[in-house]
Design a protein around this motif. Structure first.
Motif, mmCIF file in Angstrom:
data_model
loop_
_atom_site.group_PDB
_atom_site.id
_atom_site.type_symbol
_atom_site.label_atom_id
_atom_site.label_comp_id
_atom_site.label_asym_id
_atom_site.label_seq_id
_atom_site.Cartn_x
_atom_site.Cartn_y
_atom_site.Cartn_z
ATOM 1 N N GLN A 264 3.473 1.182 -3.725
ATOM 2 C CA GLN A 264 2.233 1.957 -3.853
ATOM 3 C C GLN A 264 2.555 3.443 -3.870
ATOM 4 O O GLN A 264 3.322 3.943 -3.038
ATOM 5 C CB GLN A 264 1.258 1.652 -2.720
ATOM 6 C CG GLN A 264 -0.092 2.347 -2.913
ATOM 7 C CD GLN A 264 -1.171 1.814 -2.008
ATOM 8 O OE1 GLN A 264 -1.135 0.655 -1.604
ATOM 9 N NE2 GLN A 264 -2.142 2.653 -1.692
ATOM 10 N N THR B 200 0.346 1.622 -8.444
ATOM 11 C CA THR B 200 1.630 1.106 -7.960
ATOM 12 C C THR B 200 2.658 1.108 -9.075
ATOM 13 O O THR B 200 2.326 1.013 -10.255
ATOM 14 C CB THR B 200 1.505 -0.318 -7.385
ATOM 15 O OG1 THR B 200 1.227 -1.237 -8.451
ATOM 16 C CG2 THR B 200 0.427 -0.397 -6.314
ATOM 17 N N GLU C 106 13.004 -4.308 -8.203
ATOM 18 C CA GLU C 106 12.195 -4.242 -6.991
ATOM 19 C C GLU C 106 11.371 -5.521 -6.888
ATOM 20 O O GLU C 106 10.695 -5.928 -7.835
ATOM 21 C CB GLU C 106 11.274 -3.027 -7.014
ATOM 22 C CG GLU C 106 11.991 -1.697 -6.842
ATOM 23 C CD GLU C 106 12.483 -1.475 -5.420
ATOM 24 O OE1 GLU C 106 11.920 -2.079 -4.478
ATOM 25 O OE2 GLU C 106 13.435 -0.676 -5.254
ATOM 26 N N ALA C 107 11.407 -6.160 -5.698
ATOM 27 C CA ALA C 107 10.747 -7.448 -5.522
ATOM 28 C C ALA C 107 9.231 -7.333 -5.505
ATOM 29 O O ALA C 107 8.524 -8.300 -5.803
ATOM 30 C CB ALA C 107 11.229 -8.106 -4.227
ATOM 31 N N ARG C 108 8.705 -6.173 -5.177
ATOM 32 C CA ARG C 108 7.251 -6.006 -5.090
ATOM 33 C C ARG C 108 6.865 -4.598 -5.522
ATOM 34 O O ARG C 108 7.686 -3.683 -5.517
ATOM 35 C CB ARG C 108 6.768 -6.272 -3.663
ATOM 36 C CG ARG C 108 7.521 -5.487 -2.609
ATOM 37 C CD ARG C 108 7.117 -5.921 -1.209
ATOM 38 N NE ARG C 108 7.985 -5.294 -0.212
ATOM 39 C CZ ARG C 108 9.073 -5.869 0.272
ATOM 40 N NH1 ARG C 108 9.421 -7.078 -0.167
ATOM 41 N NH2 ARG C 108 9.800 -5.266 1.180
ATOM 42 N N PRO C 109 5.614 -4.394 -5.855
ATOM 43 C CA PRO C 109 5.161 -3.058 -6.263
ATOM 44 C C PRO C 109 5.277 -2.043 -5.137
ATOM 45 O O PRO C 109 5.130 -2.377 -3.960
ATOM 46 C CB PRO C 109 3.698 -3.283 -6.645
ATOM 47 C CG PRO C 109 3.560 -4.758 -6.855
ATOM 48 C CD PRO C 109 4.545 -5.407 -5.945
ATOM 49 N N ASP D 46 3.778 3.662 -0.117
ATOM 50 C CA ASP D 46 4.044 2.469 0.678
ATOM 51 C C ASP D 46 2.858 2.076 1.539
ATOM 52 O O ASP D 46 3.000 1.453 2.584
ATOM 53 C CB ASP D 46 5.300 2.649 1.543
ATOM 54 C CG ASP D 46 6.550 2.831 0.700
ATOM 55 O OD1 ASP D 46 6.937 1.872 0.005
ATOM 56 O OD2 ASP D 46 7.118 3.939 0.697
ATOM 57 N N ALA E 219 -2.206 -5.570 -4.231
ATOM 58 C CA ALA E 219 -2.356 -5.777 -5.666
ATOM 59 C C ALA E 219 -3.550 -4.985 -6.165
ATOM 60 O O ALA E 219 -4.370 -4.504 -5.392
ATOM 61 C CB ALA E 219 -2.549 -7.262 -5.946
ATOM 62 N N PRO F 285 4.090 -5.714 1.655
ATOM 63 C CA PRO F 285 3.859 -5.609 0.216
ATOM 64 C C PRO F 285 2.713 -4.680 -0.100
ATOM 65 O O PRO F 285 1.734 -4.598 0.638
ATOM 66 C CB PRO F 285 3.544 -7.053 -0.184
ATOM 67 C CG PRO F 285 3.120 -7.722 1.072
ATOM 68 C CD PRO F 285 3.848 -7.053 2.180
ATOM 69 N N GLU G 63 -2.705 -2.889 -16.217
ATOM 70 C CA GLU G 63 -1.357 -3.359 -15.883
ATOM 71 C C GLU G 63 -0.526 -3.348 -17.146
ATOM 72 O O GLU G 63 -0.946 -3.856 -18.177
ATOM 73 C CB GLU G 63 -1.401 -4.758 -15.281
ATOM 74 C CG GLU G 63 -0.021 -5.299 -14.906
ATOM 75 C CD GLU G 63 -0.077 -6.603 -14.114
ATOM 76 O OE1 GLU G 63 0.945 -7.317 -14.087
ATOM 77 O OE2 GLU G 63 -1.144 -6.896 -13.534
ATOM 78 N N GLN H 21 6.475 -0.625 -10.092
ATOM 79 C CA GLN H 21 7.449 -1.675 -9.794
ATOM 80 C C GLN H 21 8.567 -1.635 -10.834
ATOM 81 O O GLN H 21 8.459 -2.236 -11.895
ATOM 82 C CB GLN H 21 6.805 -3.050 -9.769
ATOM 83 C CG GLN H 21 7.757 -4.151 -9.287
ATOM 84 C CD GLN H 21 7.062 -5.484 -9.115
ATOM 85 O OE1 GLN H 21 5.914 -5.670 -9.540
ATOM 86 N NE2 GLN H 21 7.744 -6.431 -8.474
#
Length: 438
Positions: free
Chosen positions: A104, A93, A99-102, A267, A56, A53, A66, A95
């Protein structure tokens, strides 16, 4: 990912002489797409290997940005402020919906220099490193940040000001597609996260703007406004332009050569660089044919744009759901290249990461004071990208006063970051690859 920061520096003395102040097809398609098209991933595509992942935005609330946009895309980043470079964006990042996660994208992004030489040869300025660009941060009023949030910027020995605005803006059509007979139209309006601040250097004011779009595009530009310098009306014809009554006072022409410094971290790992060149040489059955050649850029490079040349920065770790490596393409804006200095003669540089190398010119004690000196054939393991966009400012009557904003910048366009357009409507979600129409 590592990144150096330069927060030192004192307010430079203001210089006096500087100018700154188909219907059936649609029905059939809907039937074809019904039900099964709501599946989570594109049918018949390779699934990407699990990725770690993206980190954050682990910064304080005051330093965090955000925004979830109407199309379902969320952008996250941290920011800080430097006394020379001004606004710096960190840990950017992206998202998109689904997409399940951000993902990068950038470790850091900031201005690398604003170089301003005058056409009469009398003056030359490096606004970031020599003339207090960062310390000239302006206090924005709520009217300058419509519908958004003002954030405090605090520099040493100065009061905090509302120096950063984050807001959203409509950008017009995100896409439009019509069935053959026009009985069905897919259309959406796009939305951007807009992050910007204003810095005053002498008579000029610079608006530094970053736009993060719901389709994954990043756009950055600098707009120059303020006033023409009252001390630079001593040029002659060919090196200036008559501004005001008659032709007595010639405002001196000058260039704004703006550099951006981008440390990609796609990533969460150092990226690689590729150059693409297309050649049109042969004649096909009806038209000439064109072939595009890819070159891996494995060593430091100083490059120029060409009619059919482009670069992309590629992830060494992440792939989309089609199994294609994620990347961002550098899309240059209009530029007037300034030939007067070696470092302004190239449109893009790729250098090996060095924490000392923060500014494209007047960067002290880094084995050379400008970016061109750092390109010496070293192998690229952690490339840093420098983009140079120039504007030759020949003044006009309409520049007084205040001066209309003139913009210069470029885009970073997502290339294979997602398997499909992240804004694709649900009833077209299976159209991945060669379209299937009834």
């Amino acid at each position: 990912m590592r990144e150096g920061m330069n927060t030192g520096g004192r307010r430079a003395a203001r210089r006096r002489g500087r100018g700154r102040l188909s219907g059936t097809a649609a029905v059939g398609l809907a039937a074809l797409l019904g039900g099964a098209l709501a599946a989570a991933g594109p049918a018949g595509t390779a699934q990407a290997a699990p990725q770690a992942p993206a980190p954050a935005a682990d910064c304080s609330a005051a330093s965090r940005i955000e925004q979830k946009l109407a199309g379902g895309t969320t952008w996250r980043m941290c920011w800080h402020y430097e006394s020379k470079a001004g606004l710096v964006l960190d840990k950017v990042t992206y998202q998109p919906k689904g997409e399940a996660r951000p993902i990068q994208v950038l470790t850091t992004a900031k201005l690398g220099q604003i170089h301003v030489p005058y056409d009469d040869g009398k003056n030359e300025f490096d606004d970031l490193t020599s003339y207090g660009f960062g310390e000239g941060v302006q206090n924005l009023s709520p009217q300058e940040c419509p519908g958004g949030t003002l954030k405090k910027v605090k520099l040493p020995h100065a009061a905090a000001v509302n120096g950063l605005c984050t807001t959203t803006r409509a950008r017009g059509h995100a896409y439009r597609a019509a069935a053959d007979e026009g009985t069905k139209v897919w259309s959406a309006q796009g939305k951007d996260l807009l992050v910007y601040g204003v810095n005053k250097v002498g008579w000029y004011e610079y608006i530094t703007e970053w736009r993060f779009s719901d389709d994954g595009t990043i756009s950055t530009q600098v707009g120059a406004t303020g006033n023409l310098s009252p001390f630079d009306y001593d040029a002659g014809d060919g090196r200036g332009w008559p501004v005001g009554r008659g032709a007595k006072a010639y405002a001196t022409s000058h260039s704004h050569n703006i550099f951006w410094r981008l440390n990609f971290g796609l990533d969460g790992a150092p990226s690689k660089v590729q150059q693409f060149d297309a050649t049109t040489t042969e004649r096909g059955r009806r038209t000439p044919t064109t072939k595009t050649r890819r070159t891996d850029v494995t060593r430091e490079l100083a490059g120029n744009n060409a009619a059919q040349r482009w670069w992309r920065v590629v992830s060494t770790r992440g792939k989309n759901q089609d199994g294609h490596a994620r990347s961002y393409e550098i899309v240059p804006g209009h530029t007037n290249k300034y030939p007067g200095r070696p470092y302004t003669r190239r449109d893009v540089y790729f250098t090996e990461y060095d924490a000392c190398q923060q500014f494209a010119s007047h960067n002290r004690n880094c084995g050379g004071t400008s970016v061109d000196k750092w390109v010496n054939g070293q192998r690229l393991k952690h490339p840093v990208t420098w983009v140079n966009v120039g504007f030759h400012h020949v003044a006009r009557d309409e520049d007084q006063t205040p001066m209309p904003v003139h913009w210069q910048g470029f885009q970073l366009a997502p290339r294979d970051v997602t398997a499909m357009n992240p804004l694709t409507p649900a009833d077209l979600a299976a159209q991945n690859g060669q379209p299937v129409f009834p």
